[in-house]
Every structure is written in C-alpha cells, then in structure tokens.
Design an enzyme around this catalytic site. Structure first.
Site, PDB file in Angstrom:
ATOM      1  N   ASP A  94       0.861  -1.174   0.000  1.00  0.00           N
ATOM      2  CA  ASP A  94       0.000   0.000   0.000  1.00  0.00           C
ATOM      3  C   ASP A  94       0.905   1.234   0.000  1.00  0.00           C
ATOM      4  O   ASP A  94       1.734   1.391   0.891  1.00  0.00           O
ATOM      5  CB  ASP A  94      -0.865  -0.051   1.272  1.00  0.00           C
ATOM      6  CG  ASP A  94      -1.876   1.072   1.345  1.00  0.00           C
ATOM      7  OD1 ASP A  94      -1.763   2.028   0.559  1.00  0.00           O
ATOM      8  OD2 ASP A  94      -2.773   1.005   2.207  1.00  0.00           O
ATOM      9  N   ASP A  96       0.598   5.294  -0.029  1.00  0.00           N
ATOM     10  CA  ASP A  96      -0.314   6.431   0.075  1.00  0.00           C
ATOM     11  C   ASP A  96       0.427   7.718  -0.247  1.00  0.00           C
ATOM     12  O   ASP A  96       1.523   7.937   0.264  1.00  0.00           O
ATOM     13  CB  ASP A  96      -0.890   6.518   1.494  1.00  0.00           C
ATOM     14  CG  ASP A  96      -2.247   5.840   1.574  1.00  0.00           C
ATOM     15  OD1 ASP A  96      -2.811   5.529   0.504  1.00  0.00           O
ATOM     16  OD2 ASP A  96      -2.735   5.625   2.691  1.00  0.00           O
ATOM     17  N   ASP A 297       3.302   1.049   3.315  1.00  0.00           N
ATOM     18  CA  ASP A 297       2.733   0.958   4.659  1.00  0.00           C
ATOM     19  C   ASP A 297       3.192  -0.357   5.298  1.00  0.00           C
ATOM     20  O   ASP A 297       2.851  -1.439   4.831  1.00  0.00           O
ATOM     21  CB  ASP A 297       1.203   1.014   4.548  1.00  0.00           C
ATOM     22  CG  ASP A 297       0.528   1.061   5.909  1.00  0.00           C
ATOM     23  OD1 ASP A 297       0.958   0.318   6.817  1.00  0.00           O
ATOM     24  OD2 ASP A 297      -0.432   1.833   6.059  1.00  0.00           O
TER      25      ASP A 297
END
Ligand SMILES: [Zn+2]
Length: 397
Positions: A94, A96, A297
């Site tokens: 992930d 972001d 992440d």
C-alpha cells in the site's frame, strides 16, 4: 423526490448490479467484509462460493466499503480468527500519497475537523466536539492530485523490485480510489505461508531503514588507506540494493567512465576515477537513498489477515472506483473523471455543508461557501458528498 441517502443507495446499487469486480479465483476461501452504506458498523466473516452470490448480497446490503481477505481460510465464515484455519496469504503493498516525503507536512495536504451539523471548522485536529452544537466533529483530509501522480513513480519502482528482485509476476496494481495505490501479489504456493515477521524483512528491504542507509554509505565510500582497498561502484547487473542504487547513479552521473561502468558497458574502471567519484557521491547519496526508499505501509504488508479493498469496487471515501489498472500500465493511468467515476455522465445538484477552502479535485479547483448550491459532474460531486462536505439535492441524468 429521493432523499440524499436514497440517492446514494440507488447509485451504488446500480453500480454493483453490473460492476466488473476483480476477485481472486479462490474467492470461496476468502473472508468478505463490508460496511453497509447506511451503517457505521462493519459486517465481517462473510463467505461466498462465487461472484454471483456475492453480487446478489451486495445489491441488497449495499456497501460503502467492500473488502476480501488477503488470507485464505478453510473456514472463512468462522467468526473466530483462530478457528478460521489459515492457509496462507497474498502479499499486499500500500503506497499512500500522503506518506511521500515530498508531500508529507506540505501545503499539498489539507486537513481539518468540521461539523456537518452547523458548518464549524477547526484546524486543531485534536478537537473532538463542536463548540457550537456539541456534535461529533468529522475529519477532512485532502491530498493534492499532484502527490498522487508523484506516487506513481514509487509504484513503478516497487513493481521493478517485485519482478526483478523477488521474481513475482502474478500481481494486480490498483488505484485505491482515494489517494494511493495497492499492489496485490498472488504468491507462488511456497511463499504464501510467509509469517508476519518474514514479511517485515520484505518491508525493510523496500523501505530501507536508517541503519541500512548508513551501512550502504559506509560500504560504498569506505577507503582503506593501508591496503588501498576501495569497493567498486554498484552496477545495473548487480542484485538487490546495489542494483537499485545503480539505477539512480546512472540517472545522475556525468562522468562517462563511471556511467559506462555502472551501466555494465565496461567491466574495468580506474581506481583514482572511483575515488574521485565517491567524493561526489557523498553529496548525492542521501538524495539517491530518498529516491530508492519506497514509503510502503509497514502494517499492511505485515498483516497476514489484511482486508483488501475489492478492485473495481467503489471507495466510500470519495465515490470513485478502486480502479484496477489494466495491464499494470501506470503510464496511461491518470486522474481523469472518466477513469475515476462510474457516474461520469451524470450531473448532480449539491449543497455545501461547510465553507470549502480552495482545493483541487482531479483536475479542477473548487472554493465554495456553506449553503452554496452548485450543479457539477458527479465525478467531482461524489468527492464532496462521500467526504461528508455536501448533500445531494438532485440528480440529472
Ligand atoms: Zn456544530
């Protein structure tokens, strides 16, 4: 006339009746979880034999958020995690946009708390209740589209690592429908059982922690005065971190001899040339490390029971599609209304619940006052609606 809530339900229902959701082939061993659009609570431990049963469920219990487990279970519907009987998990990444060093704590990220009830706004993120009407405050967070575009570079670097360093080729790249990207790797069977701790090793290789940075710098630039020992510059044909560093050196190096060596065009290099080069390298090594360190992440990758947002489902934070990127072709993926919104051909009349500061949504700038009404394309309107900043008055097809 439909109410705001009825409009949203109907839009989502229509979408899920035909949506081309991307689900794993072994859906029957996955836990399905969702948050219904009209509830604060999640429904977990669901299990469906195929997409048909899932579709029939989600067109009745319409989801704001829809997930499947990265884990495979013998009993996916068993409510006790211990009794589900784990059978290995996908590898999930992930990225972001708000974790990018270039964007973190910059004006590209706007955050505040607001009251849906009276329109009160506070930039104190610790504030819990509205001082005017005592309602619970909601948090608004906005990431400039520029940062999302920027995070594509890190996704590409991560894809390179997944393929070249790990040798995994069976994976999906998905825009989260909000501010980042997910990568879902369908691991070969022998790797599916990697533990959380083993996955942490993968994270630290990708993120590169402070200690690794120091080790890299000292390994590269340490000069043994007695033995006249010096390590060779990294080359593209090297493996692991040396290859990742070589890619960045090749982009920046003006010295032809060094450049050719790094590229693997020559196999020998002059000792003094290397010593001179390392003096220059010390000035740019931190910049290089920043480029090769990918802000994935940690928790997501380590979590072997992670819930993955279903690719091509709708992200209830924006009303945009968690868009599975066809052929993993990131070059041709841009934030565009037609790419993001399933309601692209619809116009919505919405009413703002608070003063909206000047923000860029997709490709347009918006700044509105509380109670202002506007008619805009649904791709922009749903962003304000699903973030709780506006209400639907009417929909024009
Ligand atoms: Zn209030």
């Amino acid at each position: 006339m439909l109410s705001h809530e009825e409009h949203i339900k109907l839009l989502l229902k229509n979408y899920y009746e035909k949506a081309e959701l991307i689900l794993p082939d072994d859906l029957y061993v996955r836990e399905i979880a969702l948050q219904p659009v009209d509830s604060e609570n999640y429904i977990r431990h669901l299990s469906f034999p195929s997409i048909h049963e899932l579709r029939s469920f989600i067109t009745k219990k319409i989801p704001r958020h829809l997930y499947y487990s990265s884990a495979r279970y013998q009993e996916p519907a068993n409510p006790s995690m211990d009794e589900k009987k784990w059978m290995g998990s996908d590898l999930i990444f992930d990225i972001d946009a708000n974790d990018l060093l270039q964007c973190k704590e910059s004006e590209n990220i706007i955050q505040f708390k607001f009251c849906k009830n009276c329109g009160y706004i506070s930039f104190n993120l610790d504030e819990k209740n509205c001082p005017n009407c005592n309602s619970m405050l909601n948090k608004f967070e906005h990431v400039d589209p520029y940062c999302i575009e920027l995070s594509k570079d890190y996704v590409k670097k991560l894809m390179d690592i997944i393929e070249r360093d790990f040798g995994f080729n069976n994976y999906e790249v998905v825009f989260s429908g909000h501010r980042g990207f997910h990568i879902i790797v369908n691991l070969p069977i022998e790797y599916k059982f990697m533990t959380a701790e083993e996955r942490r090793e993968i994270v630290s290789y990708i993120r590169i922690e402070e200690n690794d940075i120091k080790a890299i710098i000292s390994e590269l630039t340490n000069y043994d005065k007695i033995k006249h020992y010096i390590s060779l510059p990294p080359q593209l044909i090297d493996g692991g971190l040396r290859r990742r560093i070589a890619i960045e050196i090749a982009k920046r190096c003006n010295n032809k001899a060094i450049h050719n060596f790094v590229m693997g065009l020559t196999q020998t290099i002059n000792y003094h040339e290397v010593r001179e080069f390392y003096k220059d390298l010390l000035n740019i090594i931190y910049e290089i490390v920043k480029e090769i360190s990918i802000p994935i992440d940690t928790k997501v990758t380590m979590d072997i029971t992670h819930l993955i947002r279903v690719p091509n489902s709708i992200n209830g934070k924006t009303g945009w599609i968690a868009h599975a990127i066809k052929n993993r072709d990131l070059e041709n993926f841009h934030l565009e209304p037609s790419m993001l919104s399933p309601f692209n051909n619809i116009k919505m009349r919405i009413k703002m619940l608070i003063d909206i500061p000047n923000i860029k949504v997709i490709d347009k700038n918006f700044k509105y006052k509380k109670n202002e009404e506007l008619i805009i394309d649904a791709s922009y309107a749903t962003y304000f609606i699903f973030k709780g900043l506006a209400k639907i008055i009417d929909i024009k097809n």
